[in-house]
Design a protein around this motif. Structure first.
Motif, PDB file in Angstrom:
ATOM      1  N   LEU A   1       0.827  -1.209   0.000  1.00 27.46           N
ATOM      2  CA  LEU A   1       0.000   0.000   0.000  1.00 27.46           C
ATOM      3  C   LEU A   1       0.857   1.252   0.000  1.00 27.46           C
ATOM      4  CD1 LEU A   1      -2.760   1.335   0.150  1.00 27.46           C
ATOM      5  CD2 LEU A   1      -2.685   1.069   2.632  1.00 27.46           C
ATOM      6  N   ALA A   2       1.980   1.228   0.698  1.00 28.77           N
ATOM      7  CA  ALA A   2       2.883   2.382   0.700  1.00 28.77           C
ATOM      8  C   ALA A   2       3.415   2.671  -0.696  1.00 28.77           C
ATOM      9  CB  ALA A   2       4.044   2.133   1.664  1.00 28.77           C
ATOM     10  N   GLY A   3       3.721   1.623  -1.470  1.00 20.65           N
ATOM     11  CA  GLY A   3       4.160   1.847  -2.845  1.00 20.65           C
ATOM     12  C   GLY A   3       3.091   2.514  -3.687  1.00 20.65           C
ATOM     13  N   PHE A   4       1.846   2.092  -3.507  1.00 17.12           N
ATOM     14  CA  PHE A   4       0.754   2.683  -4.282  1.00 17.12           C
ATOM     15  C   PHE A   4       0.508   4.135  -3.873  1.00 17.12           C
ATOM     16  CE2 PHE A   4      -3.831   3.424  -4.891  1.00 17.12           C
ATOM     17  CZ  PHE A   4      -3.904   3.255  -6.260  1.00 17.12           C
ATOM     18  N   LEU A   5       0.429   4.387  -2.558  1.00 15.79           N
ATOM     19  CA  LEU A   5       0.205   5.759  -2.086  1.00 15.79           C
ATOM     20  C   LEU A   5       1.393   6.653  -2.408  1.00 15.79           C
ATOM     21  CD1 LEU A   5      -1.419   5.161   1.437  1.00 15.79           C
ATOM     22  CD2 LEU A   5      -2.566   5.834  -0.674  1.00 15.79           C
ATOM     23  N   GLY A   6       2.602   6.089  -2.363  1.00 16.54           N
ATOM     24  CA  GLY A   6       3.784   6.888  -2.662  1.00 16.54           C
ATOM     25  C   GLY A   6       3.801   7.395  -4.091  1.00 16.54           C
ATOM     26  N   GLN A   7       3.364   6.550  -5.035  1.00 15.33           N
ATOM     27  CA  GLN A   7       3.296   7.004  -6.429  1.00 15.33           C
ATOM     28  C   GLN A   7       2.344   8.188  -6.581  1.00 15.33           C
ATOM     29  OE1 GLN A   7       3.062   3.762  -9.495  1.00 15.33           O
ATOM     30  NE2 GLN A   7       2.995   2.427  -7.711  1.00 15.33           N
ATOM     31  N   ILE A   8       1.171   8.075  -5.974  1.00 19.15           N
ATOM     32  CA  ILE A   8       0.181   9.148  -6.077  1.00 19.15           C
ATOM     33  C   ILE A   8       0.687  10.416  -5.401  1.00 19.15           C
ATOM     34  CG2 ILE A   8      -2.158   9.812  -5.419  1.00 19.15           C
ATOM     35  CD1 ILE A   8      -2.907   6.867  -5.620  1.00 19.15           C
ATOM     36  N   MET A   9       1.268  10.253  -4.212  1.00 20.07           N
ATOM     37  CA  MET A   9       1.716  11.418  -3.458  1.00 20.07           C
ATOM     38  C   MET A   9       2.896  12.110  -4.134  1.00 20.07           C
ATOM     39  SD  MET A   9       2.274  11.442   0.646  1.00 20.07           S
ATOM     40  CE  MET A   9       0.850  10.360   0.783  1.00 20.07           C
ATOM     41  N   ARG A  10       3.794  11.347  -4.707  1.00 22.65           N
ATOM     42  CA  ARG A  10       4.953  11.952  -5.371  1.00 22.65           C
ATOM     43  C   ARG A  10       4.527  12.767  -6.585  1.00 22.65           C
ATOM     44  NH1 ARG A  10       7.864  10.030  -9.478  1.00 22.65           N
ATOM     45  NH2 ARG A  10       6.898   7.974  -9.239  1.00 22.65           N
ATOM     46  N   GLU A  11       3.649  12.214  -7.412  1.00 27.41           N
ATOM     47  CA  GLU A  11       3.178  12.957  -8.575  1.00 27.41           C
ATOM     48  C   GLU A  11       2.414  14.213  -8.157  1.00 27.41           C
ATOM     49  OE1 GLU A  11       3.922  12.395 -11.650  1.00 27.41           O
ATOM     50  OE2 GLU A  11       5.052  10.570 -11.230  1.00 27.41           O
ATOM     51  N   SER A  12       1.576  14.092  -7.133  1.00 29.98           N
ATOM     52  CA  SER A  12       0.822  15.261  -6.665  1.00 29.98           C
ATOM     53  C   SER A  12       1.741  16.312  -6.070  1.00 29.98           C
ATOM     54  CB  SER A  12      -0.218  14.829  -5.631  1.00 29.98           C
ATOM     55  OG  SER A  12      -1.121  13.896  -6.178  1.00 29.98           O
ATOM     56  N   LEU A  13       2.800  15.878  -5.387  1.00 29.75           N
ATOM     57  CA  LEU A  13       3.734  16.827  -4.794  1.00 29.75           C
ATOM     58  C   LEU A  13       4.521  17.567  -5.860  1.00 29.75           C
ATOM     59  CD1 LEU A  13       4.900  17.962  -2.208  1.00 29.75           C
ATOM     60  CD2 LEU A  13       6.495  16.041  -2.123  1.00 29.75           C
ATOM     61  N   LEU A  14       4.902  16.878  -6.915  1.00 27.16           N
ATOM     62  CA  LEU A  14       5.611  17.540  -8.009  1.00 27.16           C
ATOM     63  C   LEU A  14       4.732  18.602  -8.663  1.00 27.16           C
ATOM     64  CD1 LEU A  14       7.428  14.497  -9.673  1.00 27.16           C
ATOM     65  CD2 LEU A  14       8.469  16.345  -8.343  1.00 27.16           C
ATOM     66  N   VAL A  15       3.457  18.294  -8.852  1.00 26.50           N
ATOM     67  CA  VAL A  15       2.527  19.268  -9.436  1.00 26.50           C
ATOM     68  C   VAL A  15       2.332  20.446  -8.492  1.00 26.50           C
ATOM     69  CG1 VAL A  15       0.153  19.622 -10.207  1.00 26.50           C
ATOM     70  CG2 VAL A  15       1.376  17.540 -10.855  1.00 26.50           C
ATOM     71  N   ALA A  16       2.194  20.155  -7.186  1.00 23.86           N
ATOM     72  CA  ALA A  16       1.962  21.234  -6.223  1.00 23.86           C
ATOM     73  C   ALA A  16       3.154  22.172  -6.126  1.00 23.86           C
ATOM     74  CB  ALA A  16       1.646  20.634  -4.854  1.00 23.86           C
ATOM     75  N   LEU A  17       4.369  21.634  -6.240  1.00 27.58           N
ATOM     76  CA  LEU A  17       5.562  22.471  -6.137  1.00 27.58           C
ATOM     77  C   LEU A  17       5.693  23.454  -7.291  1.00 27.58           C
ATOM     78  CD1 LEU A  17       8.176  19.848  -4.877  1.00 27.58           C
ATOM     79  CD2 LEU A  17       7.254  21.785  -3.596  1.00 27.58           C
ATOM     80  N   GLU A  18       5.006  23.188  -8.398  1.00 32.38           N
ATOM     81  CA  GLU A  18       5.029  24.106  -9.536  1.00 32.38           C
ATOM     82  C   GLU A  18       3.780  24.983  -9.602  1.00 32.38           C
ATOM     83  OE1 GLU A  18       7.649  24.443 -11.379  1.00 32.38           O
ATOM     84  OE2 GLU A  18       8.705  22.801 -10.358  1.00 32.38           O
ATOM     85  N   SER A  19       2.942  24.908  -8.590  1.00 34.49           N
ATOM     86  CA  SER A  19       1.695  25.669  -8.596  1.00 34.49           C
ATOM     87  C   SER A  19       1.946  27.134  -8.235  1.00 34.49           C
ATOM     88  CB  SER A  19       0.695  25.060  -7.604  1.00 34.49           C
ATOM     89  OG  SER A  19       0.399  23.721  -7.965  1.00 34.49           O
TER      90      SER A  19
END
Length: 346
Positions: A224-242
């Protein structure tokens, strides 16, 4: 005699004003009605959706168990090896309604569930409600601890991979993909081989203490950590460019504050929304984990009930799991609204 006040040129008492408390209550009433009008349709829709889900779960489970080969009357009398007489089988069929058409049995089952009656176990000859509730605590503890550990691992991996450069991003992405693809049974066996047989630091079966929880929790948390980590990493990259992050940096905020106060809060929203589904997957994964680690819980109870064709226990376990899933979904919705105030307006 004194002259009247008006004759003396003094101002009169003026108009009578309404009570200030009543006036404020009247002013608040439209706001309260507006909130109620906005919230009530959502609550009604959620309630209707929960009822529909429970009905579908009960229906699918009932007919799925009926498709399992074998005579349920023999399951009541101890299984095929009991050598029950035809008279005893006929008596059991009449007592439990097995001689009725399946559709009649189905509606009888729905009627009992509507009154909160989960029925009586065929194999154990005891009420299903107390039986299921006695096993619920262990499974919920396992699922909650696994969900918390999965979140910690996902947060650590996502924050490290997004600030460590290209190498860290590739390594983090690879670890997330591998972890998400690990089957529970393979991971559980590998953990037992390494930590129980090889190192001898953790017990291979559940012992009822903290040490007996480590391997089962790891088995459920890592994929589950691998699955949540993928989602969180992509969302964090998008948020950092917001734009709001760029604005925070322009105001002179530190990089740590930008990441943890602004970016990570918005990046966690997709993972929070999926935590309800994740909780349901953890409970389903508990069937494998509790069997491998010999841990009491709903998973082992469900597996035994399916083997014995104990229909009331199967339906009772599945219904309790469905209720837990619905409640967890409501909690994740509330958490999303707490993290993002914009969702409170919908």
């Amino acid at each position: 005699m004194a002259e009247p006040v008006a004759a003396a040129g003094l101002p009169g008492p003026g108009p009578v004003l309404p009570d200030q408390g009543n006036a404020s209550a009247l002013a608040r009433r439209p706001a309260v009605l507006g909130i109620f009008a906005r919230v009530f349709p959502r609550l009604a829709a959620r309630l209707a959706g929960a009822v529909f889900v429970l009905w579908m779960v009960a229906t699918i489970t009932f007919f799925a168990v009926r498709l399992i080969p074998g005579d349920p009357a023999q399951a009541v009398l101890g299984g095929p090896g009991s050598q029950a007489s035809p008279e005893a089988l006929a008596a059991v069929r009449a007592e439990y309604g097995f001689d009725q058409p399946v559709i009649v049995q189905y509606f009888a089952q729905l009627g009992r569930l509507a009154t909160g009656d989960l029925g009586r176990s065929y194999a154990l000859n005891m009420d299903v409600g107390p039986l299921v509730l006695s096993q619920l605590g262990g499974t919920l503890l396992l699922a909650v601890l696994a969900l918390a550990l999965a979140w910690l691992l996902a947060l650590a991996l996502a924050t490290w991979s997004t600030r460590g450069g290209k190498v860290a991003a590739r390594v983090g992405s690879s670890l997330e993909i591998v972890a998400a693809a690990l089957p529970h049974f393979w991971l559980a066996t590998s953990l037992i081989v390494v930590f129980s047989i090889g190192l001898g630091v953790l017990p291979p079966i559940s012992t009822g203490d903290v040490a007996g929880l480590v391997l089962p929790v790891l088995t459920l948390a890592v994929p589950l950590a691998g699955f949540l980590g993928q989602i969180m990493r992509e969302s964090l990259l998008v948020a950092l460019e917001s734009p709001f992050v760029l604005s925070a940096r322009a105001r002179g905020e530190s990089e740590r504050g930008v990441r943890w106060v602004h970016a990570l809060r918005h990046a966690s929203l997709p993972a929070i929304s999926l935590s309800g589904w994740a909780f349901g997957s953890l409970i389903s994964g508990a069937v494998v984990v509790e069997t491998i680690f010999a841990r009491p819980g709903l998973g082992r109870t469900l597996l035994t009930a399916v083997t014995l064709r104990d229909v009331p226990v199967v339906i009772g376990v599945v219904m309790i799991v469905a209720v837990a899933y619905i409640l967890m979904t409501l909690l994740t919705d509330a958490a999303s609204r707490l993290v993002d105030p914009r969702l409170r307006l919908t």
